[in-house]
Design a protein around this motif. Sequence first.
Motif, PDB file in Angstrom:
ATOM      1  N   GLY A 337      35.249  22.405  38.863  1.00 14.33           N
ATOM      2  CA  GLY A 337      34.553  23.666  38.618  1.00 14.33           C
ATOM      3  C   GLY A 337      34.628  24.633  39.780  1.00 14.33           C
ATOM      4  N   ARG A 338      35.510  24.365  40.755  1.00 13.87           N
ATOM      5  CA  ARG A 338      35.596  25.220  41.940  1.00 13.87           C
ATOM      6  C   ARG A 338      35.956  26.658  41.598  1.00 13.87           C
ATOM      7  N   ASP A 339      36.883  26.841  40.699  1.00 17.21           N
ATOM      8  CA  ASP A 339      37.292  28.204  40.354  1.00 17.21           C
ATOM      9  C   ASP A 339      36.130  28.989  39.763  1.00 17.21           C
ATOM     10  N   LYS A 340      35.397  28.322  38.861  1.00 13.34           N
ATOM     11  CA  LYS A 340      34.229  28.994  38.269  1.00 13.34           C
ATOM     12  C   LYS A 340      33.152  29.247  39.332  1.00 13.34           C
ATOM     13  N   LYS A 341      32.982  28.236  40.211  1.00 12.35           N
ATOM     14  CA  LYS A 341      31.997  28.393  41.278  1.00 12.35           C
ATOM     15  C   LYS A 341      32.397  29.529  42.214  1.00 12.35           C
ATOM     16  N   ARG A 342      33.690  29.603  42.536  1.00  7.05           N
ATOM     17  CA  ARG A 342      34.176  30.661  43.416  1.00  7.05           C
ATOM     18  C   ARG A 342      33.933  32.034  42.780  1.00  7.05           C
ATOM     19  N   GLU A 343      34.236  32.148  41.510  1.00  5.21           N
ATOM     20  CA  GLU A 343      34.021  33.414  40.800  1.00  5.21           C
ATOM     21  C   GLU A 343      32.537  33.788  40.800  1.00  5.21           C
ATOM     22  N   LYS A 344      31.681  32.783  40.567  1.00  6.13           N
ATOM     23  CA  LYS A 344      30.238  33.031  40.560  1.00  6.13           C
ATOM     24  C   LYS A 344      29.759  33.486  41.935  1.00  6.13           C
ATOM     25  N   LEU A 345      30.243  32.813  42.995  1.00  5.99           N
ATOM     26  CA  LEU A 345      29.842  33.184  44.350  1.00  5.99           C
ATOM     27  C   LEU A 345      30.337  34.575  44.728  1.00  5.99           C
ATOM     28  N   GLU A 346      31.548  34.924  44.305  1.00  4.47           N
ATOM     29  CA  GLU A 346      32.082  36.256  44.621  1.00  4.47           C
ATOM     30  C   GLU A 346      31.273  37.352  43.925  1.00  4.47           C
ATOM     31  N   ASN A 347      30.849  37.076  42.705  1.00  6.31           N
ATOM     32  CA  ASN A 347      29.979  38.036  42.011  1.00  6.31           C
ATOM     33  C   ASN A 347      28.633  38.146  42.727  1.00  6.31           C
ATOM     34  N   GLN A 348      28.137  36.992  43.169  1.00  7.66           N
ATOM     35  CA  GLN A 348      26.869  36.979  43.908  1.00  7.66           C
ATOM     36  C   GLN A 348      27.002  37.734  45.223  1.00  7.66           C
ATOM     37  N   LEU A 349      28.156  37.549  45.898  1.00 11.42           N
ATOM     38  CA  LEU A 349      28.391  38.224  47.175  1.00 11.42           C
ATOM     39  C   LEU A 349      28.417  39.739  46.988  1.00 11.42           C
ATOM     40  N   THR A 350      28.988  40.187  45.892  1.00 11.96           N
ATOM     41  CA  THR A 350      29.042  41.625  45.619  1.00 11.96           C
ATOM     42  C   THR A 350      27.637  42.210  45.494  1.00 11.96           C
ATOM     43  N   LEU A 351      26.766  41.500  44.781  1.00 11.84           N
ATOM     44  CA  LEU A 351      25.389  41.974  44.608  1.00 11.84           C
ATOM     45  C   LEU A 351      24.636  41.965  45.934  1.00 11.84           C
ATOM     46  N   ILE A 352      24.817  40.884  46.714  1.00 12.63           N
ATOM     47  CA  ILE A 352      24.126  40.798  48.001  1.00 12.63           C
ATOM     48  C   ILE A 352      24.625  41.885  48.950  1.00 12.63           C
ATOM     49  N   PHE A 353      25.940  42.159  48.894  1.00 11.25           N
ATOM     50  CA  PHE A 353      26.489  43.189  49.780  1.00 11.25           C
ATOM     51  C   PHE A 353      25.894  44.563  49.464  1.00 11.25           C
ATOM     52  N   GLN A 354      25.600  44.814  48.205  1.00  8.51           N
ATOM     53  CA  GLN A 354      24.981  46.098  47.847  1.00  8.51           C
ATOM     54  C   GLN A 354      23.641  46.263  48.571  1.00  8.51           C
ATOM     55  N   ASP A 355      22.841  45.184  48.567  1.00  5.80           N
ATOM     56  CA  ASP A 355      21.568  45.236  49.290  1.00  5.80           C
ATOM     57  C   ASP A 355      21.799  45.340  50.796  1.00  5.80           C
TER      58      ASP A 355
END
Length: 554
Positions: A337-355
Amino acid sequence: MLRTLKIKNLALVDDVQVGFSEGLNVITGETGAGKSLMIGALRLLLGERADKSLIRTGETSCSVHAEFGLEDCRAVDAILEDVGLEPCDGGLLIIRRVITGTSNRTTVNDESVTLNALKRLGEVLVDMHGPYDHQSLLDQHVQLEILDAFGQIDHSEYQEHYRKYRDVQKQIEALNSDNEEDLQRQIEFLDYRVNEIESANLNPEEEAEVEEEHSKIANAQHVIELANGTVQALTEGEGCAFEGLVSAQQALNQLIKLMPEAQDWHDELESAVTSVQEVVRSIEQSAGDIDASAERMEWLDDRLTTYQTLKRKYGTTVEEVLENGAQWAEQLKELRGRDKKREKLENQLTLIFQDLDQTGAKLRAARENVADHLSECITRELVDIGFEHGFFDVQITPCDPTPTGMDTIDFGFAPNAGEDMRPLRMIASSGEISRVMLATKAVLAKQDQIPVLVFDEIDANIGGEIGGAVGRKLAEVARHHQLLCITHLPQVAACGNRHLAVSKKVEDGRTFTEVELLDDETRPEELARMLGGKDSTNVTLQHAREMLEQTSFL
């Protein structure tokens, strides 16, 4: 403030006690007399590491002792409480350090503490500025700290978002750091193990049942022979147990007529007959159920082999094999599930970067609001110490996220009229940089809570009227803090509230450092020495007195 400093058997110092006053305490003396030993002793009391080489020749230990009198103890008391010590009593803080050839003992208010605790105390007690520390002003990280300290800018909101940002970023980096070929081999390895365990469908209870049945079938012929022999002894043939019981029963039937109590014996014997019949039926059923076929034996052999093989490979018991299999299945799931996890983390990183970007912008705005004010304040201080047409500037440039924000700070300086503004780090003159540092300290001193500032030859490479301006500026800073200043400039020394002269003498082949508190008579003589050397004249003495008169209003 620092009230007293005691030094014993430290390098050239035999036994010296020095008292300090509020305001500007100047320390003078010829090169090599031991002025810097006083500052070195203070550094030891504030957590600097030491070794036995500091011990005076011929002695077994050295010691330093400082007594502070604090008007505001809150910062110090907070540290003392954190390390398990009582707060200061009446603002009194006493620090002692004793160094021997084999040990190093440190106490605060007579309680033992670690060097780390001393360093923490030092950070809120004394700001040390040595002869080369002005170079730190060229460091852009230090420049950022100065700007934030001046503006009292709060980083907490940004730092919380940055911590989350870096945490997710590190997780992504960890996912990306693995070699794909190694990763695929690991997946295949785990997949084989998990499939082997899951397809075996192991069960601890079944293992026991298989072992038991295998043992029976392996001895099937002998079991059947014994079972048949038992049945025969009980029910078949002449003289069998059943026949004897039946004969006894018939005799008891006759005996009952003669002895009524024989009825009980008859009933018990009838129960025994029934028991024998039940045992025979059970033996015959069990013996008849034994499947001694070659096919069944082959299946049991294979099943036992499966259990033994998997226990040999993956655990000592079936339970341990199943537990390991579950762990490997979880690891396999995570790896796949690394690819899915990586995609999820990258989406999370985008949201955190906005803040993070928003709070970084707020931090930049706060810095921009104070940058011009800091520039103006330092420029005014620079004018006072000889840069009549000098100009100081603070440049703020956006950058990628860092622990301190999303800004790069660059102090700019134009020392003279008509010169272009240049980054401070490109200025070669250490005298100019020293004065910029002093101007910066003067600006920060009004809001800095550290009670004691130490300047060790901050006036290096300057002289003349500029030296007088530096002395007056130091005296001005001393209105808000206690200052200890080692200087070679008579113009600076004349501005002190208290003047200490350090000298050395030789007695019986040994060198001793002495510290003398100068008075109205001896102080002009020391200034005259600084002006003209050892052979002071009436002219230099008069000049020294005039300097003291000119600075008496400070």
